[in-house]
Structure formats: C-alpha cells, structure tokens
Design an enzyme around this catalytic site. Structure first.
Site, PDB file in Angstrom:
ATOM      1  N   ASP A 135       0.813  -1.127   0.035  1.00 12.56           N
ATOM      2  CA  ASP A 135       0.081  -0.123  -0.038  1.00 12.56           C
ATOM      3  C   ASP A 135       0.919   1.154  -0.157  1.00 12.56           C
ATOM      4  O   ASP A 135       1.705   1.331   1.019  1.00 12.56           O
ATOM      5  CB  ASP A 135      -0.952  -0.025   1.217  1.00 12.56           C
ATOM      6  N   VAL A 136       0.644   2.021  -0.990  1.00 10.81           N
ATOM      7  CA  VAL A 136       1.622   3.221  -1.178  1.00 10.81           C
ATOM      8  C   VAL A 136       1.661   4.264   0.085  1.00 10.81           C
ATOM      9  O   VAL A 136       2.307   5.136   0.139  1.00 10.81           O
ATOM     10  CB  VAL A 136       1.685   3.874  -2.469  1.00 10.81           C
ATOM     11  N   TYR A 191      -9.092  15.680  -5.762  1.00 14.71           N
ATOM     12  CA  TYR A 191      -8.369  14.911  -7.003  1.00 14.71           C
ATOM     13  C   TYR A 191      -7.697  15.751  -7.766  1.00 14.71           C
ATOM     14  O   TYR A 191      -6.449  15.519  -8.036  1.00 14.71           O
ATOM     15  CB  TYR A 191      -9.360  14.007  -7.624  1.00 14.71           C
ATOM     16  N   LYS A 229      -3.322  16.183  -8.307  1.00 14.68           N
ATOM     17  CA  LYS A 229      -2.745  16.135  -9.861  1.00 14.68           C
ATOM     18  C   LYS A 229      -2.024  17.470  -9.974  1.00 14.68           C
ATOM     19  O   LYS A 229      -0.722  17.349 -10.740  1.00 14.68           O
ATOM     20  CB  LYS A 229      -3.628  16.078 -11.035  1.00 14.68           C
ATOM     21  N   ILE A 240      -9.563   7.684 -20.174  1.00 12.00           N
ATOM     22  CA  ILE A 240      -8.961   6.706 -20.515  1.00 12.00           C
ATOM     23  C   ILE A 240     -10.071   5.430 -19.870  1.00 12.00           C
ATOM     24  O   ILE A 240     -10.374   5.700 -18.960  1.00 12.00           O
ATOM     25  CB  ILE A 240      -7.569   6.220 -19.921  1.00 12.00           C
ATOM     26  N   THR A 291     -10.709   2.563 -18.104  1.00 12.94           N
ATOM     27  CA  THR A 291      -9.889   1.787 -17.013  1.00 12.94           C
ATOM     28  C   THR A 291     -11.087   1.612 -15.744  1.00 12.94           C
ATOM     29  O   THR A 291     -12.090   2.294 -16.000  1.00 12.94           O
ATOM     30  CB  THR A 291      -8.660   2.416 -16.668  1.00 12.94           C
TER      31      THR A 291
HETATM   32  N1  LIG Z   1      -8.789   6.687 -16.394  1.00  9.39           N
HETATM   33  C1  LIG Z   1      -8.347   7.966 -16.686  1.00  9.39           C
HETATM   34  O1  LIG Z   1      -9.222   8.492 -17.178  1.00  9.39           O
HETATM   35  C2  LIG Z   1      -7.488   8.753 -16.234  1.00  9.39           C
HETATM   36  C3  LIG Z   1      -7.437  10.077 -16.388  1.00  9.39           C
HETATM   37  C4  LIG Z   1      -6.410  10.816 -15.904  1.00  9.39           C
HETATM   38  C5  LIG Z   1      -5.600  10.421 -15.168  1.00  9.39           C
HETATM   39  N2  LIG Z   1      -5.603   9.040 -14.644  1.00  9.39           N
HETATM   40  C6  LIG Z   1      -4.677   8.600 -13.587  1.00  9.39           C
HETATM   41  O2  LIG Z   1      -3.871   7.446 -13.995  1.00  9.39           O
HETATM   42  C7  LIG Z   1      -3.609   6.667 -13.098  1.00  9.39           C
HETATM   43  C8  LIG Z   1      -3.867   4.835 -13.414  1.00  9.39           C
HETATM   44  O3  LIG Z   1      -5.220   5.042 -13.167  1.00  9.39           O
HETATM   45  P1  LIG Z   1      -6.149   4.099 -14.056  1.00  9.39           P
HETATM   46  O4  LIG Z   1      -7.273   4.828 -14.773  1.00  9.39           O
HETATM   47  O5  LIG Z   1      -5.446   3.185 -14.729  1.00  9.39           O
HETATM   48  O6  LIG Z   1      -7.131   3.071 -12.699  1.00  9.39           O
HETATM   49  P2  LIG Z   1      -7.171   1.853 -11.894  1.00  9.39           P
HETATM   50  O7  LIG Z   1      -7.228   0.902 -12.930  1.00  9.39           O
HETATM   51  O8  LIG Z   1      -7.828   2.123 -10.852  1.00  9.39           O
HETATM   52  O9  LIG Z   1      -5.466   1.887 -11.592  1.00  9.39           O
HETATM   53  C9  LIG Z   1      -4.739   2.445 -10.272  1.00  9.39           C
HETATM   54  C10 LIG Z   1      -3.799   1.581  -9.806  1.00  9.39           C
HETATM   55  O10 LIG Z   1      -3.352   2.503  -8.742  1.00  9.39           O
HETATM   56  C11 LIG Z   1      -3.277   1.163  -7.510  1.00  9.39           C
HETATM   57  N3  LIG Z   1      -3.399   1.752  -6.471  1.00  9.39           N
HETATM   58  C12 LIG Z   1      -4.381   2.776  -5.793  1.00  9.39           C
HETATM   59  N4  LIG Z   1      -4.385   2.834  -4.514  1.00  9.39           N
HETATM   60  C13 LIG Z   1      -3.248   2.286  -4.320  1.00  9.39           C
HETATM   61  C14 LIG Z   1      -2.643   2.108  -2.863  1.00  9.39           C
HETATM   62  N5  LIG Z   1      -3.167   2.803  -1.773  1.00  9.39           N
HETATM   63  N6  LIG Z   1      -1.385   1.516  -2.783  1.00  9.39           N
HETATM   64  C15 LIG Z   1      -0.809   0.945  -4.051  1.00  9.39           C
HETATM   65  N7  LIG Z   1      -1.433   0.930  -5.217  1.00  9.39           N
HETATM   66  C16 LIG Z   1      -2.698   1.838  -5.230  1.00  9.39           C
HETATM   67  C17 LIG Z   1      -4.346   0.461  -8.144  1.00  9.39           C
HETATM   68  O11 LIG Z   1      -3.942  -1.099  -7.454  1.00  9.39           O
HETATM   69  P3  LIG Z   1      -4.643  -1.613  -6.229  1.00  9.39           P
HETATM   70  O12 LIG Z   1      -6.124  -1.181  -6.140  1.00  9.39           O
HETATM   71  O13 LIG Z   1      -4.502  -3.022  -6.253  1.00  9.39           O
HETATM   72  O14 LIG Z   1      -3.841  -1.381  -4.905  1.00  9.39           O
HETATM   73  C18 LIG Z   1      -4.214   0.304  -9.578  1.00  9.39           C
HETATM   74  O15 LIG Z   1      -3.235  -0.505  -9.916  1.00  9.39           O
HETATM   75  C19 LIG Z   1      -4.111   7.246 -11.637  1.00  9.39           C
HETATM   76  O16 LIG Z   1      -3.042   7.999 -11.049  1.00  9.39           O
HETATM   77  C20 LIG Z   1      -5.247   8.099 -12.345  1.00  9.39           C
HETATM   78  O17 LIG Z   1      -5.528   9.170 -11.394  1.00  9.39           O
HETATM   79  C21 LIG Z   1      -6.701   8.142 -15.189  1.00  9.39           C
END
Ligand SMILES: NC(=O)c1ccc[n+]([C@@H]2O[C@H](COP(=O)([O-])OP(=O)(O)OC[C@H]3O[C@@H](n4cnc5c(N)ncnc54)[C@H](OP(=O)(O)O)[C@@H]3O)[C@@H](O)[C@H]2O)c1
Length: 259
Positions: free
Chosen positions: A72-73, A164, A168, A197, A199
């Site tokens: 956990d980060v 949020y 960022k 994205i 996800t």
């Molecule tokens: N999707 C979009 O549209 C979008 C747009 C702009 C920016 N982002 C950013 O892109 C990044 C990746 O997000 P994603 O869209 O790929 O979503 P995601 O699938 O929810 O990925 C988030 C990742 O963060 C990890 N995480 C969350 N809390 C954590 C913790 N306490 N300790 C360790 N790991 C943790 C999760 O792993 P576990 O849950 O297994 O811990 C997961 O691997 C994020 O920073 C998000 O803010 C996403």
C-alpha cells in the site's frame, strides 16, 4: 505482502528494467504488459496481490519477466526496503513509472475530509515517497527516466473534483521540480496528463469524453518516456489543445461550466 507475491521469471533476455507502481489494473497493468512483451524485466507494486499474480501468469512465456509485490503506497516506511529489494531483483533500474491513484466519487455537496485526505495520501504522498527513491538512484547513476501519471484534471479547479484535481496539480509541480533538478544528470522526467481513458477508475462514469483504451494510452506513455520534445505529455495528444482552451477560460466563465 501476501502469499501471492512472486518472482515470475520467464526468460533471461533483458532489454531494460522498469518499476511500475500501481501495476494491478488499468494503465499500470497495460504498461507492464507492453514492457514485458518488449523484453524488459519489470517490477510491479499494488495492493491487490491476486491481480498482480494473474498478470504474472498471463505474461508467462513473454520476452521479459515480471516480479511483483503487494504494497500500500500509504505505507511510507515499507517503501525504501521494497524499492531496494525490487531494484536488486531486476538487476538495476532504467524506467520508473508512478501510476497509482484513486478518484472516489465526490458529490456536489460533499466536503468529506477523510475521503479527500485519502486521495492526498495515495495520489501525492505515495508519488513523493516512491518517486524520491527513484530520483535518488537516478541522480547517483546519472541516467534513468521517471514518468508520473498526473491528469488534465489538475489543470483547473473543477467543481466536481476539488481534491483529486489538487493532488494532480501538486504532482505536476513536484515532477517539474524534479525535471529541473535532474536535467543536468541526464535524467528524463515526464509528466503524463491523460484525458479520458477506459480503465476501472472510470467504469462508473456514464459516458467518457473522447475515450481511448488503456493499451493505447500505455503505448503513448512509453513513447513519451523514450524521447521527444514534450516532457509534459497529454495522452492522447488531442487533449493538448483542449487543455489549452480550458486553461484560457476566465474564472468567472469557468465556474458556470460543468467541466
Ligand atoms: N482513467 C482515466 O481516465 C484517467 C485520467 C487521468 C488520469 N488518470 C490517472 O491514471 C493513473 C492510473 O489510473 P487508471 O485509470 O489506470 O485506474 P486503475 O485501474 O484504478 O489503476 C489504479 C492503480 O493504482 C493502484 N493503487 C490505488 N491505490 C493504491 C494504494 N493505496 N497502494 C498501492 N497501489 C494503489 C491500484 O492498485 P490496487 O487497487 O491493487 O492497490 C491500481 O493498480 C491514476 O493515477 C489516475 O489518477 C486516469
């Protein structure tokens, strides 16, 4: 750490070494897949051990290898030991990617400090804890690339995502400082600003504006990491003009929008 932690060695070939924080799903998992397919030795960290183990299984027989740890980060005390352990297991480090993040739903009349500070802890605190470790190593070895996944949400103070967006924005400023600090050491620091994205983070949203897949986003992120003029990179690139327009809207008009 849990019993699903593992070192899934698939081959001896090594193109480079990478560490992905937030590797269990979304863009982080796609980055792991692409790097391992290319032949990289990749370390992945996240809380969900089963997802990491599933990814390792999927990547068996690929050109590179994937080692993973549950973590956990927000546990800053555990990070330095884990970082050293993974770097040693990978045989060094060339590329560090911070992809961990959370974006809980926040209602228009909600002012919940617990929820807000959880975002600060993961999106910003975790980023600083882990990225400092990579920055120190790269400073000393005079090489390496750091990639932080921020967001276009950090460009303005939006009604819908006060904290949020703030995490960022702070992340982008922190990464800019690292970029300026490490430039003379030939360390590249890239801030990625994704738009929408597809996800798990966005699957609860009714409709996404101009969405792209996590696979495509990962491809563009790796391209940005490997060179080019843009060290602050919108993903996909078409979000750059959108972002410039959004940033130029005067406050009195911006507050009337629902962006
Ligand atoms: N999707 C979009 O549209 C979008 C747009 C702009 C920016 N982002 C950013 O892109 C990044 C990746 O997000 P994603 O869209 O790929 O979503 P995601 O699938 O929810 O990925 C988030 C990742 O963060 C990890 N995480 C969350 N809390 C954590 C913790 N306490 N300790 C360790 N790991 C943790 C999760 O792993 P576990 O849950 O297994 O811990 C997961 O691997 C994020 O920073 C998000 O803010 C996403």
């Amino acid at each position: 750490m849990d019993p699903t932690d593992g070192s899934a060695v698939t081959t001896n070939s090594k193109k480079g070494s990478a560490l992905v924080i937030g590797a269990s799903s979304g863009m982080g998992a796609s980055l792991v897949r692409q790097l391992v397919d290319e032949g990289y030795a990749v370390g992945g960290v996240a809380r969900r051990g089963e997802s990491l183990a599933g990814l390792a299984e999927e990547l068996e027989g690929a050109a590179g290898r994937f080692v993973h740890r549950t973590h956990d980060v927000t546990d800053a005390a555990e990070a330095p030991g884990l970082f050293d352990e993974l770097v040693s297991e990978l045989g060094g480090l060339d590329l560090f990617i911070y992809a961990a993040g959370i974006m809980p739903e926040v209602g228009p009349e909600e002012y919940d400090s617990e929820k807000d500070l959880a975002m600060v802890d993961v999106n910003l605190g975790g980023c600083i804890t882990w990225t400092n470790l990579a920055a120190r190593l790269f400073h000393t070895q005079r090489s390496g690339t750091i990639v932080g996944i921020g967001s276009i949400a950090g460009d303005r103070g939006r009604k819908g995502a006060p904290v949020y967006g703030a995490t960022k924005a702070a992340m982008a400023t922190y990464l800019e400082s690292l970029r300026n600090r490490l430039a003379e050491r030939r360390v590249r620091v890239v801030t990625v600003k994704p738009g929408m994205i597809e996800t798990p983070m966005t699957e609860h949203l009714d409709q996404l504006m101009m969405p792209v897949s996590a696979e495509r986003a990962a491809k563009e992120i790796l391209k940005a990491a490997r060179g080019g003029l843009l060290e602050v990179r919108h993903v996909p690139l078409r979000w750059l003009p959108v972002s410039l327009i959004i940033r130029a809207i005067p406050s009195f008009l911006f507050r009337r929008t629902s962006i």
